[in-house]
Every structure is written in C-alpha cells, then in structure tokens.
Design an enzyme around this catalytic site. Structure first.
Site, PDB file in Angstrom:
ATOM      1  N   ASN A  62      36.135  38.937  37.787  1.00 18.77           N
ATOM      2  CA  ASN A  62      34.869  39.487  38.263  1.00 18.77           C
ATOM      3  C   ASN A  62      33.717  39.084  37.348  1.00 18.77           C
ATOM      4  OD1 ASN A  62      36.194  41.319  36.526  1.00 18.77           O
ATOM      5  ND2 ASN A  62      35.084  43.075  37.310  1.00 18.77           N
ATOM      6  N   GLU A  64      29.981  40.218  36.727  1.00 20.12           N
ATOM      7  CA  GLU A  64      28.990  41.251  37.020  1.00 20.12           C
ATOM      8  C   GLU A  64      27.583  40.794  36.665  1.00 20.12           C
ATOM      9  OE1 GLU A  64      30.414  44.945  35.321  1.00 20.12           O
ATOM     10  OE2 GLU A  64      31.986  45.064  36.853  1.00 20.12           O
ATOM     11  N   ASN A  65      26.616  41.592  37.103  1.00 19.03           N
ATOM     12  CA  ASN A  65      25.215  41.245  36.905  1.00 19.03           C
ATOM     13  C   ASN A  65      24.421  42.533  36.695  1.00 19.03           C
ATOM     14  OD1 ASN A  65      22.364  40.416  37.800  1.00 19.03           O
ATOM     15  ND2 ASN A  65      23.470  38.490  37.816  1.00 19.03           N
ATOM     16  N   ALA A  66      23.369  42.458  35.874  1.00 22.54           N
ATOM     17  CA  ALA A  66      22.514  43.622  35.641  1.00 22.54           C
ATOM     18  C   ALA A  66      21.947  44.125  36.970  1.00 22.54           C
ATOM     19  CB  ALA A  66      21.391  43.264  34.687  1.00 22.54           C
ATOM     20  N   GLU A  75      38.598  38.236  43.200  1.00 21.56           N
ATOM     21  CA  GLU A  75      39.299  37.577  44.315  1.00 21.56           C
ATOM     22  C   GLU A  75      38.439  36.499  44.940  1.00 21.56           C
ATOM     23  OE1 GLU A  75      38.997  40.787  43.664  1.00 21.56           O
ATOM     24  OE2 GLU A  75      40.432  42.007  44.770  1.00 21.56           O
ATOM     25  N   CYS A 112      38.695  44.926  47.749  1.00 22.60           N
ATOM     26  CA  CYS A 112      37.630  45.593  48.502  1.00 22.60           C
ATOM     27  C   CYS A 112      37.506  44.963  49.891  1.00 22.60           C
ATOM     28  CB  CYS A 112      36.305  45.497  47.745  1.00 22.60           C
ATOM     29  SG  CYS A 112      35.491  43.897  47.917  1.00 22.60           S
ATOM     30  N   CYS A 115      36.322  41.297  50.049  1.00 17.71           N
ATOM     31  CA  CYS A 115      37.350  40.338  49.623  1.00 17.71           C
ATOM     32  C   CYS A 115      38.421  40.191  50.698  1.00 17.71           C
ATOM     33  CB  CYS A 115      37.964  40.752  48.293  1.00 17.71           C
ATOM     34  SG  CYS A 115      36.804  40.534  46.920  1.00 17.71           S
TER      35      CYS A 115
HETATM   36  N1  THU Z   1      36.337  44.382  41.575  1.00 13.36           N
HETATM   37  C1  THU Z   1      37.031  43.221  41.746  1.00 13.36           C
HETATM   38  O1  THU Z   1      36.746  42.217  41.094  1.00 13.36           O
HETATM   39  N2  THU Z   1      38.046  43.220  42.632  1.00 13.36           N
HETATM   40  C2  THU Z   1      38.506  44.321  43.292  1.00 13.36           C
HETATM   41  O2  THU Z   1      39.452  44.213  44.061  1.00 13.36           O
HETATM   42  C3  THU Z   1      37.858  45.617  43.097  1.00 13.36           C
HETATM   43  C4  THU Z   1      36.583  45.582  42.346  1.00 13.36           C
HETATM   44  C5  THU Z   1      35.272  44.405  40.573  1.00 13.36           C
HETATM   45  C6  THU Z   1      33.870  44.542  41.078  1.00 13.36           C
HETATM   46  C7  THU Z   1      33.181  45.152  39.869  1.00 13.36           C
HETATM   47  O3  THU Z   1      32.844  44.102  38.980  1.00 13.36           O
HETATM   48  C8  THU Z   1      34.243  46.005  39.213  1.00 13.36           C
HETATM   49  O4  THU Z   1      35.483  45.519  39.720  1.00 13.36           O
HETATM   50  C9  THU Z   1      34.134  47.497  39.510  1.00 13.36           C
HETATM   51  O5  THU Z   1      34.047  47.730  40.858  1.00 13.36           O
END
Ligand code: THU
Length: 159
Positions: A62, A64-66, A75, A112, A115
């Site tokens: 994953n 992430e971003n501000a 995924e 999620c 995905c």
């Molecule tokens: N996240 C994933 O990368 N995959 C998942 O299946 C569930 C959620 C990430 C998104 C975010 O960066 C962090 O987990 C918390 O939701």
C-alpha cells in the site's frame, strides 16, 4: 418472485505450513512486500504478491498519501504493475497479508471492494480464475476465484 442464492466456498488453513507449497511461497513474498509498504498514516502495512502464468512473482504494497484518497491498496499496486508490465501474462494467484508493528495482523486481510473489482477485471480479461490467498497471524483463507468475492458484479458485459 424468484429467489436465487449465491454460494461460494473457501478453504481455511491453520498456518502457512498447512498451505499448498505454491501458496506458501506467495505468502512469503507478500510478507516481504509488506515490509516496504508506505503507510505512515494507518500504520497498517499491506503486502501483495502476484503469481503470473510464467511463474514470475511480482510484489506490491500500500502507498498512502497525505491526501488520503490519493493512496492505493497493495493489491492494486501489485496487480496494475503486473498488467502494465506483463500484459500477455495471465494472473494465476495473489497473496495478501498485513503487518502491524512488524507482525502479521490477527484477522485475515480480505481485499476491499475496489480491489475485488480490479481483480475481477483481470480475471475477466484473461478468462482465468485468480486464486486469492488471504493471510493472518491465526490462519489463511483461500478462494478459487475473484468472482466469488463479488457476486452480482459489474463487468464490461453491461456496457
Ligand atoms: N489496504 C490495502 O492495501 N489492502 C487491503 O486489502 C485493505 C486496506 C490499505 C489501504 C490503507 O493504506 C490501509 O490499508 C488502511 O486501510
């Protein structure tokens, strides 16, 4: 009125040793990927490993971003990388795990909705089911196709 049921099955394994060897190998790669996640906001480090038809394994995590919605799940990072760089290669399987403070989380990480939709697109594109291996500290769940995780899904057939 007609009532229709949608059924699917999944396999549950107590630990990585119990998993089929190919799945266990993919889980190892997903753990490796999770260690490089960029998740300073959630501190939920997700890793995904994609197995291609030619046995190549590609990893994603994953990002992430501000500006929260600008981030992307592990995924889709792995899957889009696979599809972008190996467009001829069918995707056989994907393993997903998450680490918190360096340890696998206690609950199985299930993808999620976005995905699931992206996995379904890849499954439809290559006309080949994608095996999904979802991990946790307390065991693993495996489904044989993305379609099981997204009943009554929207596909290109509707367009
Ligand atoms: N996240 C994933 O990368 N995959 C998942 O299946 C569930 C959620 C990430 C998104 C975010 O960066 C962090 O987990 C918390 O939701």
């Amino acid at each position: 009125m007609k009532k229709t049921e949608f059924n699917f099955s999944y396999e549950a394994y107590k630990n990585a040793e119990e998993l089929p060897v190919e799945d266990a190998r993919l889980v190892e790669k997903a753990i490796e990927a999770a260690k490089n996640a960029y998740a300073p906001y959630s501190e939920f480090n997700v890793g995904a490993a994609v197995l291609l038809e030619d046995e190549r394994i590609l990893m994603g995590n994953n990002q992430e971003n501000a500006a929260y919605p600008s981030g992307l799940c592990a995924e889709r990072v792995a899957l889009f990388y696979a599809n972008a760089n190996y467009p001829e290669q069918r995707v056989k399987a994907i393993a997903i795990v998450a680490l918190k403070e360096g340890k696998m989380v206690p609950s199985v990480v299930t993808p999620c909705g976005n995905c699931r939709q992206a996995m379904l697109e890849t499954e439809t594109r290559f006309k080949k089911p994608i095996r999904i291996i979802m991990g946790s500290q307390n065991g693993f769940w495996v489904v044989d196709k993305a379609h099981y995780l997204l009943p009554l899904s929207f596909t290109g057939d509707a367009l």
